[in-house]
Design a protein around this motif. Structure first.
Motif, PDB file in Angstrom:
ATOM      1  N   THR A   1      32.576 163.460  56.700  1.00 11.15           N
ATOM      2  CA  THR A   1      32.455 163.316  58.154  1.00 11.15           C
ATOM      3  C   THR A   1      33.190 164.355  58.985  1.00 11.15           C
ATOM      4  OG1 THR A   1      34.419 161.920  58.452  1.00 11.15           O
ATOM      5  CG2 THR A   1      32.342 160.811  57.835  1.00 11.15           C
ATOM      6  N   GLY A   2      34.145 165.092  58.399  1.00 11.21           N
ATOM      7  CA  GLY A   2      34.972 166.003  59.181  1.00 11.21           C
ATOM      8  C   GLY A   2      36.080 165.298  59.943  1.00 11.21           C
ATOM      9  N   ILE A   3      36.255 164.005  59.704  1.00 12.84           N
ATOM     10  CA  ILE A   3      37.246 163.204  60.418  1.00 12.84           C
ATOM     11  C   ILE A   3      38.450 162.923  59.518  1.00 12.84           C
ATOM     12  CG2 ILE A   3      37.694 160.933  61.477  1.00 12.84           C
ATOM     13  CD1 ILE A   3      35.870 162.783  63.180  1.00 12.84           C
ATOM     14  N   GLU A   4      39.642 163.175  60.062  1.00 12.33           N
ATOM     15  CA  GLU A   4      40.879 162.832  59.373  1.00 12.33           C
ATOM     16  C   GLU A   4      41.287 161.429  59.809  1.00 12.33           C
ATOM     17  OE1 GLU A   4      44.053 165.787  59.543  1.00 12.33           O
ATOM     18  OE2 GLU A   4      42.532 167.233  60.176  1.00 12.33           O
ATOM     19  N   CYS A   5      41.707 160.619  58.824  1.00  9.72           N
ATOM     20  CA  CYS A   5      42.132 159.259  59.132  1.00  9.72           C
ATOM     21  C   CYS A   5      43.329 158.885  58.293  1.00  9.72           C
ATOM     22  CB  CYS A   5      40.990 158.267  58.904  1.00  9.72           C
ATOM     23  SG  CYS A   5      40.558 158.000  57.163  1.00  9.72           S
ATOM     24  N   GLU A   6      43.955 157.769  58.640  1.00 12.84           N
ATOM     25  CA  GLU A   6      44.966 157.171  57.788  1.00 12.84           C
ATOM     26  C   GLU A   6      44.484 155.779  57.426  1.00 12.84           C
ATOM     27  OE1 GLU A   6      48.790 156.485  59.557  1.00 12.84           O
ATOM     28  OE2 GLU A   6      47.924 155.658  61.392  1.00 12.84           O
ATOM     29  N   ILE A   7      44.800 155.336  56.230  1.00  6.82           N
ATOM     30  CA  ILE A   7      44.366 154.022  55.760  1.00  6.82           C
ATOM     31  C   ILE A   7      45.327 152.972  56.296  1.00  6.82           C
ATOM     32  CG2 ILE A   7      43.907 152.594  53.719  1.00  6.82           C
ATOM     33  CD1 ILE A   7      41.902 154.949  54.245  1.00  6.82           C
ATOM     34  N   THR A   8      44.761 151.883  56.841  1.00  8.20           N
ATOM     35  CA  THR A   8      45.578 150.857  57.481  1.00  8.20           C
ATOM     36  C   THR A   8      45.439 149.465  56.874  1.00  8.20           C
ATOM     37  OG1 THR A   8      43.827 150.471  59.108  1.00  8.20           O
ATOM     38  CG2 THR A   8      45.546 152.072  59.698  1.00  8.20           C
ATOM     39  N   GLY A   9      44.417 149.236  56.042  1.00  9.48           N
ATOM     40  CA  GLY A   9      44.252 147.899  55.496  1.00  9.48           C
ATOM     41  C   GLY A   9      43.039 147.772  54.599  1.00  9.48           C
ATOM     42  N   VAL A  10      42.695 146.523  54.292  1.00  3.93           N
ATOM     43  CA  VAL A  10      41.586 146.207  53.399  1.00  3.93           C
ATOM     44  C   VAL A  10      40.661 145.200  54.080  1.00  3.93           C
ATOM     45  CG1 VAL A  10      40.944 145.198  51.165  1.00  3.93           C
ATOM     46  CG2 VAL A  10      43.017 146.575  51.367  1.00  3.93           C
ATOM     47  N   VAL A  11      39.358 145.482  54.078  1.00  2.00           N
ATOM     48  CA  VAL A  11      38.352 144.535  54.558  1.00  2.00           C
ATOM     49  C   VAL A  11      38.017 143.564  53.440  1.00  2.00           C
ATOM     50  CG1 VAL A  11      35.987 144.245  55.417  1.00  2.00           C
ATOM     51  CG2 VAL A  11      37.379 146.195  56.180  1.00  2.00           C
ATOM     52  N   GLY A  12      37.785 144.092  52.232  1.00  2.00           N
ATOM     53  CA  GLY A  12      37.440 143.222  51.113  1.00  2.00           C
ATOM     54  C   GLY A  12      37.087 143.982  49.858  1.00  2.00           C
ATOM     55  N   ILE A  13      36.773 143.185  48.822  1.00  2.00           N
ATOM     56  CA  ILE A  13      36.353 143.708  47.524  1.00  2.00           C
ATOM     57  C   ILE A  13      34.991 143.090  47.226  1.00  2.00           C
ATOM     58  CG2 ILE A  13      36.867 143.826  45.063  1.00  2.00           C
ATOM     59  CD1 ILE A  13      39.843 143.520  45.861  1.00  2.00           C
ATOM     60  N   TYR A  14      34.008 143.940  46.914  1.00  2.00           N
ATOM     61  CA  TYR A  14      32.611 143.524  46.785  1.00  2.00           C
ATOM     62  C   TYR A  14      32.090 143.802  45.382  1.00  2.00           C
ATOM     63  CZ  TYR A  14      33.117 143.269  51.776  1.00  2.00           C
ATOM     64  OH  TYR A  14      33.552 142.926  53.030  1.00  2.00           O
ATOM     65  N   THR A  15      31.485 142.774  44.756  1.00  2.00           N
ATOM     66  CA  THR A  15      30.985 142.907  43.389  1.00  2.00           C
ATOM     67  C   THR A  15      29.640 142.201  43.240  1.00  2.00           C
ATOM     68  OG1 THR A  15      32.186 140.929  42.698  1.00  2.00           O
ATOM     69  CG2 THR A  15      33.310 143.045  42.403  1.00  2.00           C
ATOM     70  N   ASP A  16      28.723 142.456  44.114  1.00  2.00           N
ATOM     71  CA  ASP A  16      27.420 141.797  44.117  1.00  2.00           C
ATOM     72  C   ASP A  16      26.652 142.118  42.827  1.00  2.00           C
ATOM     73  OD1 ASP A  16      24.849 140.860  44.541  1.00  2.00           O
ATOM     74  OD2 ASP A  16      24.605 141.832  46.485  1.00  2.00           O
ATOM     75  N   PRO A  17      26.432 141.120  41.929  1.00  2.00           N
ATOM     76  CA  PRO A  17      25.730 141.400  40.669  1.00  2.00           C
ATOM     77  C   PRO A  17      24.253 141.742  40.857  1.00  2.00           C
ATOM     78  CG  PRO A  17      26.245 139.073  40.854  1.00  2.00           C
ATOM     79  CD  PRO A  17      26.889 139.754  42.030  1.00  2.00           C
ATOM     80  N   ARG A  18      23.705 141.492  42.047  1.00  2.00           N
ATOM     81  CA  ARG A  18      22.308 141.850  42.324  1.00  2.00           C
ATOM     82  C   ARG A  18      22.168 143.297  42.782  1.00  2.00           C
ATOM     83  NH1 ARG A  18      20.458 138.435  46.828  1.00  2.00           N
ATOM     84  NH2 ARG A  18      22.584 138.763  47.477  1.00  2.00           N
ATOM     85  N   HIS A  19      23.287 143.959  43.033  1.00  2.00           N
ATOM     86  CA  HIS A  19      23.247 145.346  43.513  1.00  2.00           C
ATOM     87  C   HIS A  19      23.539 146.278  42.347  1.00  2.00           C
ATOM     88  CE1 HIS A  19      24.757 148.548  46.594  1.00  2.00           C
ATOM     89  NE2 HIS A  19      23.692 148.937  45.939  1.00  2.00           N
ATOM     90  N   ILE A  20      22.483 146.796  41.753  1.00  2.00           N
ATOM     91  CA  ILE A  20      22.590 147.721  40.630  1.00  2.00           C
ATOM     92  C   ILE A  20      22.332 149.131  41.151  1.00  2.00           C
ATOM     93  CG2 ILE A  20      21.722 148.344  38.344  1.00  2.00           C
ATOM     94  CD1 ILE A  20      23.077 145.557  38.530  1.00  2.00           C
ATOM     95  N   ILE A  21      23.207 150.037  40.805  1.00  2.00           N
ATOM     96  CA  ILE A  21      23.102 151.421  41.256  1.00  2.00           C
ATOM     97  C   ILE A  21      22.672 152.281  40.073  1.00  2.00           C
ATOM     98  CG2 ILE A  21      24.344 153.371  42.258  1.00  2.00           C
ATOM     99  CD1 ILE A  21      26.342 151.169  43.348  1.00  2.00           C
ATOM    100  N   LEU A  22      21.554 152.991  40.222  1.00  2.00           N
ATOM    101  CA  LEU A  22      21.065 153.892  39.187  1.00  2.00           C
ATOM    102  C   LEU A  22      21.399 155.320  39.591  1.00  2.00           C
ATOM    103  CD1 LEU A  22      19.490 154.443  36.572  1.00  2.00           C
ATOM    104  CD2 LEU A  22      17.417 154.544  37.967  1.00  2.00           C
ATOM    105  N   TYR A  23      22.151 156.001  38.738  1.00  2.00           N
ATOM    106  CA  TYR A  23      22.505 157.387  38.992  1.00  2.00           C
ATOM    107  C   TYR A  23      21.444 158.266  38.355  1.00  2.00           C
ATOM    108  CZ  TYR A  23      26.870 155.634  40.768  1.00  2.00           C
ATOM    109  OH  TYR A  23      27.803 154.971  41.509  1.00  2.00           O
ATOM    110  N   THR A  24      20.650 158.936  39.184  1.00  2.00           N
ATOM    111  CA  THR A  24      19.538 159.734  38.680  1.00  2.00           C
ATOM    112  C   THR A  24      19.997 160.979  37.931  1.00  2.00           C
ATOM    113  OG1 THR A  24      19.354 160.818  40.827  1.00  2.00           O
ATOM    114  CG2 THR A  24      17.940 158.906  40.443  1.00  2.00           C
ATOM    115  N   SER A  25      21.224 161.415  38.165  1.00  2.00           N
ATOM    116  CA  SER A  25      21.715 162.622  37.499  1.00  2.00           C
ATOM    117  C   SER A  25      21.870 162.420  35.991  1.00  2.00           C
ATOM    118  CB  SER A  25      23.048 163.060  38.101  1.00  2.00           C
ATOM    119  OG  SER A  25      24.024 162.049  37.935  1.00  2.00           O
TER     120      SER A  25
END
Length: 136
Positions: free
Chosen positions: A48-72
């Motif tokens: 993004t070209g944006i500098e930020c600092e980390i301030t907290g956590v929204v959550g941890i997500y592990t949806d078993p229906r969301h499968i990611i296929l890496y085409t490489s």
């Protein structure tokens, strides 16, 4: 990992991904030798070209229906993502090879953007601002 970066006027930093044309929070993988916070800062700057600092956590997500296929390499993985919060420090929204567009978006307009359902969940969870992080 993704980072919700909020600007001074409450706008959220969003990218339009180059690979699928969906809108998303900036983010990516942790490199060897870096912390989660360092990765969030680096990925946000790279995409993004944006500098930020980390301030907290929204959550941890592990949806078993969301499968990611890496085409490489043909590898398939189940989603596992930590969503962090960040505060804007400096920079101007600048697209990269991973982002066609980068914009500060008013929270009321986020619903108009095309997003994968898992990304929509992360954004919505941030907007509801729960007292404890989301765990799934």
């Amino acid at each position: 990992m993704n980072v919700v970066v909020e600007g001074g006027s409450g706008q959220i930093l969003m990218i339009r991904r180059s690979d699928n044309d969906n809108w998303a929070l900036p983010g990516g993988a942790i490199d060897l030798g870096e912390s989660m916070s360092q990765a969030g800062i680096r990925e946000t700057l790279e995409e993004t070209g944006i500098e930020c600092e980390i301030t907290g956590v929204v959550g941890i997500y592990t949806d078993p229906r969301h499968i990611i296929l890496y085409t490489s390499d043909g590898e398939a993985r189940q989603e596992f993502s930590i969503v962090l919060t960040g505060r804007f420090l400096a920079g101007d929204p600048t697209p990269s090879s991973e982002s066609k567009e980068v914009h500060w978006v008013e929270p009321a307009r986020l619903g108009e953007l095309a997003m994968h359902r898992s990304m929509r969940r992360r954004v919505d969870d941030y907007l509801t601002r729960q007292l404890t992080p989301y765990f799934d």
